[in-house]
Design an enzyme around this catalytic site. Sequence first.
Site, mmCIF file in Angstrom:
data_model
loop_
_atom_site.group_PDB
_atom_site.id
_atom_site.type_symbol
_atom_site.label_atom_id
_atom_site.label_comp_id
_atom_site.label_asym_id
_atom_site.label_seq_id
_atom_site.Cartn_x
_atom_site.Cartn_y
_atom_site.Cartn_z
ATOM 1 N N GLU A 60 0.843 -1.201 0.000
ATOM 2 C CA GLU A 60 0.000 0.000 0.000
ATOM 3 C C GLU A 60 0.878 1.251 0.000
ATOM 4 O O GLU A 60 0.508 2.273 -0.549
ATOM 5 C CB GLU A 60 -0.879 0.040 1.257
ATOM 6 C CG GLU A 60 -1.923 -1.044 1.352
ATOM 7 C CD GLU A 60 -2.673 -1.005 2.684
ATOM 8 O OE1 GLU A 60 -3.895 -1.132 2.654
ATOM 9 O OE2 GLU A 60 -2.041 -0.850 3.739
ATOM 10 N N THR A 135 -6.061 0.654 2.302
ATOM 11 C CA THR A 135 -7.237 0.029 1.688
ATOM 12 C C THR A 135 -8.276 -0.244 2.768
ATOM 13 O O THR A 135 -7.954 -0.276 3.957
ATOM 14 C CB THR A 135 -6.865 -1.296 1.010
ATOM 15 O OG1 THR A 135 -6.286 -2.164 1.978
ATOM 16 C CG2 THR A 135 -5.902 -1.083 -0.135
ATOM 17 N N LYS A 219 -14.829 0.188 6.496
ATOM 18 C CA LYS A 219 -14.381 -0.720 7.552
ATOM 19 C C LYS A 219 -12.956 -1.155 7.274
ATOM 20 O O LYS A 219 -12.645 -1.657 6.209
ATOM 21 C CB LYS A 219 -15.294 -1.943 7.570
ATOM 22 C CG LYS A 219 -14.875 -3.003 8.553
ATOM 23 C CD LYS A 219 -15.534 -4.325 8.232
ATOM 24 C CE LYS A 219 -14.893 -5.442 9.019
ATOM 25 N NZ LYS A 219 -13.545 -5.766 8.539
ATOM 26 N N MET A 221 -8.827 -1.692 9.650
ATOM 27 C CA MET A 221 -8.253 -2.279 10.852
ATOM 28 C C MET A 221 -7.259 -1.381 11.607
ATOM 29 O O MET A 221 -6.536 -1.863 12.474
ATOM 30 C CB MET A 221 -7.584 -3.628 10.494
ATOM 31 C CG MET A 221 -8.582 -4.663 9.970
ATOM 32 S SD MET A 221 -7.821 -6.162 9.320
ATOM 33 C CE MET A 221 -7.202 -6.931 10.796
ATOM 34 N N GLU A 222 -7.185 -0.099 11.273
ATOM 35 C CA GLU A 222 -6.179 0.740 11.929
ATOM 36 C C GLU A 222 -6.648 2.107 12.423
ATOM 37 O O GLU A 222 -6.175 2.587 13.463
ATOM 38 C CB GLU A 222 -4.971 0.979 10.976
ATOM 39 C CG GLU A 222 -4.071 -0.213 10.746
ATOM 40 C CD GLU A 222 -4.554 -1.122 9.616
ATOM 41 O OE1 GLU A 222 -5.420 -0.684 8.834
ATOM 42 O OE2 GLU A 222 -4.100 -2.279 9.535
ATOM 43 N N ASP A 245 -12.941 -3.675 -1.416
ATOM 44 C CA ASP A 245 -13.912 -4.766 -1.400
ATOM 45 C C ASP A 245 -15.182 -4.331 -0.676
ATOM 46 O O ASP A 245 -15.153 -3.465 0.187
ATOM 47 C CB ASP A 245 -13.324 -6.020 -0.741
ATOM 48 C CG ASP A 245 -12.654 -5.707 0.582
ATOM 49 O OD1 ASP A 245 -11.436 -5.464 0.584
ATOM 50 O OD2 ASP A 245 -13.355 -5.678 1.604
HETATM 51 N N1 SAH Z 1 -7.568 -6.902 1.102
HETATM 52 C C1 SAH Z 1 -6.259 -7.231 1.631
HETATM 53 C C2 SAH Z 1 -6.410 -7.467 3.104
HETATM 54 C C3 SAH Z 1 -5.154 -7.421 3.857
HETATM 55 S S1 SAH Z 1 -5.311 -7.568 5.590
HETATM 56 C C4 SAH Z 1 -5.698 -8.457 0.937
HETATM 57 O O1 SAH Z 1 -6.447 -9.178 0.324
HETATM 58 O O2 SAH Z 1 -4.514 -8.680 0.985
HETATM 59 C C5 SAH Z 1 -6.215 -6.229 5.989
HETATM 60 C C6 SAH Z 1 -5.575 -4.900 5.765
HETATM 61 O O3 SAH Z 1 -6.256 -4.238 4.721
HETATM 62 C C7 SAH Z 1 -5.689 -4.014 6.968
HETATM 63 O O4 SAH Z 1 -4.603 -3.158 7.038
HETATM 64 C C8 SAH Z 1 -7.001 -3.291 6.749
HETATM 65 O O5 SAH Z 1 -6.986 -1.973 7.255
HETATM 66 C C9 SAH Z 1 -7.206 -3.308 5.230
HETATM 67 N N2 SAH Z 1 -8.497 -3.800 4.729
HETATM 68 C C10 SAH Z 1 -8.793 -3.906 3.417
HETATM 69 N N3 SAH Z 1 -10.038 -4.400 3.236
HETATM 70 C C11 SAH Z 1 -10.552 -4.630 4.457
HETATM 71 C C12 SAH Z 1 -11.826 -5.144 4.938
HETATM 72 N N4 SAH Z 1 -12.792 -5.518 4.122
HETATM 73 N N5 SAH Z 1 -11.996 -5.278 6.249
HETATM 74 C C13 SAH Z 1 -11.024 -4.912 7.089
HETATM 75 N N6 SAH Z 1 -9.832 -4.422 6.703
HETATM 76 C C14 SAH Z 1 -9.577 -4.251 5.409
#
Ligand code: SAH
Length: 269
Positions: A60, A135, A219, A221-222, A245
């Site tokens: 990212e 993301t 939504k 995670m940070e 997504d």
């Molecule tokens: N979409 C990525 C997910 C990686 S893990 C992949 O397929 O590799 C999650 C990381 O992406 C976190 O840092 C979070 O903030 C972000 N993220 C992206 N889409 C998310 C979702 N639907 N729910 C939660 N976190 C999401």
Amino acid sequence: HQNMIQLKNNFTWEENGMIFKKNHQIIRKKIFSFLSEIEQQNNEINKIHTILIIIAMEDEASPTISYLGLKQLQGNKKFPFKIYGGEKNGKRIVLMTSGKDSTHGVDNVGPQVASSMATIGIHEFDPNVVVNMGTAGGFKASGAKIGSVYVGTKAQFHDRRIPIPKFDKYGSGDYNTTTPTSINGMFKSATISTGSSLDITDAEKERLSKQSQQMAVVKEMEAAAIAQVCQWNSTPFVVIKAITDLIDSSAKTEEEFLKNLKIASKSLQ
Ligand code: SAH
């Protein structure tokens, strides 16, 4: 898995990364145009000298690192975080990514890691503003679309449940974030909700719809974890997230995949 909302996130980083790179072109052009706005909003700060950008995953962050010409700095070896530094328009830029987990070899993600990064970043570099980019998932029902970029108006937790008076509100957070008016119209604005998990349970979704006047659209995670640390220090906090997504989409994964691939491929032209 009955109560789990089907996630449409079985994209590889190649796909997600492409969408994010496209959004990055928009983000990186705008990001410095709103700094003077933040200066005005915060009367105690006469001049921004340091901007701390926190981005969880390396993929990212790489477009921003190369756009800003940042160089990797020697990080504190006690922590996995990677630190990059440079200068833009006379401002010091520090960018932190969360580094890899030494046991599993994956990028560190999530609120615990984000809090640590923010704490160390603020302590070490004394920034005037913290920016979290990355993301995120979006709620289709609230109008989210893949590829859209959102700036946060609030950051809250949807899985920090403490059902004791006052602690309940503390748990959900509802932290204020900085939304510079100069970027209104460039990005959509939204409440951003943070949790430790990539998926979301029905109970959490239910809580999400009740805990704030404005239902979260985004939504991830940070964000709320960083917002909490910024609040301790009264550091203005800007959140910018690109939707990769849709959490509540009924579209089949394959269809979603093809649709995304189209968007992603376009951005490569
Ligand atoms: N979409 C990525 C997910 C990686 S893990 C992949 O397929 O590799 C999650 C990381 O992406 C976190 O840092 C979070 O903030 C972000 N993220 C992206 N889409 C998310 C979702 N639907 N729910 C939660 N976190 C999401």
